[in-house]
Design an enzyme around this catalytic site. Structure first.
Site, PDB file in Angstrom:
ATOM      1  CB  ALA A   1      -7.020   5.567  10.178  1.00  0.00           C
TER       2      ALA A   1
ATOM      3  CB  VAL B   1      16.825  -4.707  -1.894  1.00  0.00           C
ATOM      4  CG1 VAL B   1      18.003  -3.808  -1.594  1.00  0.00           C
ATOM      5  CG2 VAL B   1      15.861  -4.019  -2.852  1.00  0.00           C
TER       6      VAL B   1
ATOM      7  CB  VAL C   1      -0.951  -0.006   1.229  1.00  0.00           C
ATOM      8  CG1 VAL C   1      -1.884   1.169   1.179  1.00  0.00           C
ATOM      9  CG2 VAL C   1      -1.716  -1.300   1.296  1.00  0.00           C
TER      10      VAL C   1
ATOM     11  CG  HIS D   1     -27.941   7.725 -15.819  1.00  0.00           C
ATOM     12  ND1 HIS D   1     -26.946   6.858 -16.200  1.00  0.00           N
ATOM     13  CD2 HIS D   1     -28.205   8.522 -16.896  1.00  0.00           C
ATOM     14  CE1 HIS D   1     -26.614   7.112 -17.465  1.00  0.00           C
ATOM     15  NE2 HIS D   1     -27.362   8.120 -17.914  1.00  0.00           N
TER      16      HIS D   1
ATOM     17  NE  ARG E   1       2.765   1.836  10.217  1.00  0.00           N
ATOM     18  CZ  ARG E   1       3.454   2.978  10.199  1.00  0.00           C
ATOM     19  NH1 ARG E   1       4.076   3.350   9.117  1.00  0.00           N
ATOM     20  NH2 ARG E   1       3.500   3.754  11.243  1.00  0.00           N
TER      21      ARG E   1
HETATM   22  P1  NAD Z   1       2.359  -3.804   3.077  1.00  0.00           P
HETATM   23  O1  NAD Z   1       2.343  -5.021   3.897  1.00  0.00           O
HETATM   24  O2  NAD Z   1       1.120  -3.296   2.458  1.00  0.00           O
HETATM   25  O3  NAD Z   1       3.402  -3.986   1.859  1.00  0.00           O
HETATM   26  C1  NAD Z   1       4.744  -4.307   2.050  1.00  0.00           C
HETATM   27  C2  NAD Z   1       5.258  -4.955   0.780  1.00  0.00           C
HETATM   28  O4  NAD Z   1       6.645  -5.119   0.877  1.00  0.00           O
HETATM   29  C3  NAD Z   1       4.659  -6.331   0.522  1.00  0.00           C
HETATM   30  O5  NAD Z   1       4.211  -6.386  -0.799  1.00  0.00           O
HETATM   31  C4  NAD Z   1       5.842  -7.269   0.772  1.00  0.00           C
HETATM   32  O6  NAD Z   1       5.784  -8.435  -0.021  1.00  0.00           O
HETATM   33  C5  NAD Z   1       7.008  -6.396   0.375  1.00  0.00           C
HETATM   34  N1  NAD Z   1       8.281  -6.734   1.002  1.00  0.00           N
HETATM   35  C6  NAD Z   1       8.521  -7.076   2.285  1.00  0.00           C
HETATM   36  N2  NAD Z   1       9.849  -7.241   2.485  1.00  0.00           N
HETATM   37  C7  NAD Z   1      10.448  -6.984   1.293  1.00  0.00           C
HETATM   38  C8  NAD Z   1      11.806  -6.977   0.851  1.00  0.00           C
HETATM   39  N3  NAD Z   1      12.823  -7.240   1.698  1.00  0.00           N
HETATM   40  N4  NAD Z   1      12.065  -6.687  -0.448  1.00  0.00           N
HETATM   41  C9  NAD Z   1      11.043  -6.399  -1.303  1.00  0.00           C
HETATM   42  N5  NAD Z   1       9.764  -6.390  -0.930  1.00  0.00           N
HETATM   43  C10 NAD Z   1       9.459  -6.667   0.357  1.00  0.00           C
HETATM   44  O7  NAD Z   1       3.069  -2.702   3.992  1.00  0.00           O
HETATM   45  P2  NAD Z   1       3.217  -1.131   3.767  1.00  0.00           P
HETATM   46  O8  NAD Z   1       2.991  -0.768   2.364  1.00  0.00           O
HETATM   47  O9  NAD Z   1       4.528  -0.790   4.395  1.00  0.00           O
HETATM   48  O10 NAD Z   1       2.041  -0.553   4.636  1.00  0.00           O
HETATM   49  C11 NAD Z   1       2.022  -0.815   6.056  1.00  0.00           C
HETATM   50  C12 NAD Z   1       0.618  -0.895   6.580  1.00  0.00           C
HETATM   51  O11 NAD Z   1       0.024   0.378   6.572  1.00  0.00           O
HETATM   52  C13 NAD Z   1      -0.255  -1.833   5.758  1.00  0.00           C
HETATM   53  O12 NAD Z   1      -0.887  -2.744   6.618  1.00  0.00           O
HETATM   54  C14 NAD Z   1      -1.252  -0.935   5.117  1.00  0.00           C
HETATM   55  O13 NAD Z   1      -2.545  -1.532   5.028  1.00  0.00           O
HETATM   56  C15 NAD Z   1      -1.276   0.300   6.012  1.00  0.00           C
HETATM   57  N6  NAD Z   1      -1.528   1.464   5.168  1.00  0.00           N
HETATM   58  C16 NAD Z   1      -2.790   1.695   4.735  1.00  0.00           C
HETATM   59  C17 NAD Z   1      -3.039   2.739   3.870  1.00  0.00           C
HETATM   60  C18 NAD Z   1      -4.421   2.974   3.375  1.00  0.00           C
HETATM   61  O14 NAD Z   1      -5.352   2.487   3.976  1.00  0.00           O
HETATM   62  N7  NAD Z   1      -4.612   3.684   2.265  1.00  0.00           N
HETATM   63  C19 NAD Z   1      -2.005   3.547   3.424  1.00  0.00           C
HETATM   64  C20 NAD Z   1      -0.727   3.264   3.868  1.00  0.00           C
HETATM   65  C21 NAD Z   1      -0.501   2.216   4.742  1.00  0.00           C
END
Ligand code: NAD
Length: 461
Positions: free
Chosen positions: A316, A237, A183, A439, A271
């Site tokens: 949130a 990475v 996300v 509509h 996180r």
């Molecule tokens: P996430 O879990 O959504 O995505 C993390 C991504 O990183 C995953 O696709 C995972 O496979 C990848 N990943 C993990 N380790 C890796 C590595 N070493 N190398 C490459 N890829 C790797 O986590 P996020 O994007 O950090 O978001 C954190 C949390 O915050 C989520 O639970 C999300 O739902 C929440 N959030 C929500 C919103 C929203 O509601 N719009 C916005 C921002 C964040």
């Protein structure tokens, strides 16, 4: 040491904590809210709100780029990122002040400082002036989560950021490697790519947005690729190196070792929940999350937890609800959380929104799934807006009860509430297919997707 006696102490002033504090105070409880940083937590200060404010800058850039299609010629002659960040800061400040006023109105006593739980009835807060002892009957823990860093050599270099720092960059970088296509990673790519930042996303899984519907994620990836964003999937990475001109990122893709140069790296790999800060309590912790019952009470009587700390979806709006439920139970009412209809939204271009089960989840649960679809390219309102990408997908069970829904498209985040309500009220696909939708609106796509399940979509061949 100053001493405060209260009924309910809330630790953490994010969406879970401040919602809990307001609700408990509304019910008539004496409440102390402990927060060491700004009120509003990650969401308001370094999460949902600031990212959405900056995404508006990107959207404005996209509108300018597309303006010729609408008969207006214009160009993006200069981007002053400082002005965008300044606007974002004003939006945040405005909301900060608003929430503080709300808490004051309800008589919540805010203690600013780092709080430590001493035992079930006592916390100590280190404020800037003195230590404050808070004696209470109940505690609501709402200490949230913080960005995780992947264990990679070079991750602590200055030009490597988490979302916290990326929101306050002084200027736009030329290029950025984003580690993690979840996300946060996708929202930052959406924010920066239209403003000319060359984005490469490195994701260890073989798809983007794990957890969301596969069909939606794959279509979104296709659309983002068209916007100039590069995806390296099934890639990991291994090292980040500082060079004369910026950074070099080393990554493995299959058995191939690859490198890419960039100005900045954003780590967005999930996180870490702040559940390790309560060693004075014998809390039941599972996979880093504080376990609660559906009343949000932990295994320690009188101690409640809400928000990210509980390890449910880190959202949130879910935190608001968990905070309210925790407060009501801490006050002595009987309230229960219902996780059946929790919407989620991703603010990409186009947006993704979902609620309930995905098709894959329903199939895995042994449900005989019916999926109805409707493409926005067949929706009049979408065409008038020049936003024809994406589709609505509605999932129903054998009784035609709506059990899930996903939307990829403009304003998906505003539309998902209709499907959330449908699931909450146990509505059937036929109920929505027979409901008059205005509509021309984008919401007609939900009507048509439900019609598709019932074999009576009007604008679908
Ligand atoms: P996430 O879990 O959504 O995505 C993390 C991504 O990183 C995953 O696709 C995972 O496979 C990848 N990943 C993990 N380790 C890796 C590595 N070493 N190398 C490459 N890829 C790797 O986590 P996020 O994007 O950090 O978001 C954190 C949390 O915050 C989520 O639970 C999300 O739902 C929440 N959030 C929500 C919103 C929203 O509601 N719009 C916005 C921002 C964040």
């Amino acid at each position: 040491m100053k001493t405060l006696n209260t009924t309910i102490a809330v630790l953490g002033g994010g969406p879970a904590g401040y919602a809990a504090a307001i609700r408990a105070a509304q019910l008539g409880a004496e409440v102390v809210l402990i927060e060491e940083k700004e009120i509003g937590g990650v969401c308001l200060n370094i999460g949902c709100i600031p990212t959405k404010a900056l995404l508006k800058t990107a959207e404005t850039g996209t509108v300018i780029k597309k303006s010729k299609e609408f008969g207006i010629e214009s160009s993006m002659s200069k981007i002053d990122w400082n002005v965008s960040v300044g606007r974002k800061n004003r939006v945040v400040k405005n909301l900060n002040t608003g929430v503080e006023q709300l808490l004051a109105f309800h008589g919540v006593n805010i203690v600013k400082g780092r709080g430590t739980v001493v035992n079930e009835k006592k916390l100590v807060v280190a404020t800037s002036e003195e230590e404050v002892c808070v004696n209470c009957e109940k505690i609501i823990l709402a200490a949230g989560a913080e960005p995780m860093l992947p264990p990679v050599k070079g991750i602590h270099l200055d030009a490597v950021m988490t979302s916290n720092e990326a929101l306050s960059m002084g200027e736009l970088p030329e290029s950025m490697v984003i580690i993690g296509a979840g996300v946060i990673g996708l929202e930052f790519a959406t924010m920066l790519a239209p403003l000319g930042v060359k984005i490469t996303m490195i994701e260890c899984k073989d798809r983007i947005l794990p957890g969301e519907d596969e069909e939606i994620a794959s279509e979104l990836q296709k659309l983002m690729k068209r916007q100039g964003i590069t995806f390296k999937l099934s890639a990991r990475v291994t090292e980040i190196e500082k060079t004369e001109n910026g950074l070099t990122v080393h990554y493995d893709m299959g058995d191939k070792a690859c490198v890419i140069s960039c100005s900045k790296v954003l780590a967005a790999v999930g996180r870490k929940l702040n559940s390790d800060k309560f060693s004075n309590l014998t809390l039941h912790i599972e996979n880093g999350a504080v376990v609660t019952d559906e009343r949000m009470e932990t295994n320690v009587k009188g101690i409640y937890a809400a928000g990210d700390l509980t390890g449910n979806k880190l959202l949130a709006h879910l935190a608001f609800m968990e905070g309210k439920i925790a407060a009501e139970n801490a006050f002595g009412l009987e309230s229960r959380m219902d996780y059946v209809a929790v919407p989620s939204c991703v603010y990409t271009n186009p947006e993704v929104a979902a609620v309930g089960m995905t098709e894959e989840e329903a199939k895995r649960a042994g449900i005989s799934v019916k999926a109805g679809r409707f493409q926005f390219r067949n929706n009049g309102r979408a065409l008038t807006l020049g936003e024809r990408e994406g589709f609505v997908k509605v999932i129903a069970n054998e009784k035609n009860e709506i059990i899930g829904g996903q939307i990829l498209g403009v304003n998906a985040s505003e539309m998902i509430s209709e499907l959330t309500l449908a699931i909450k009220l146990k509505a059937k696909a036929g109920d929505l297919a027979d409901m008059i939708h205005p509509h021309p609106t984008l919401s007609e796509a939900i009507w048509e997707a439900c019609g598709d399940i019932m074999g009576k979509a009007l604008h679908k061949i």
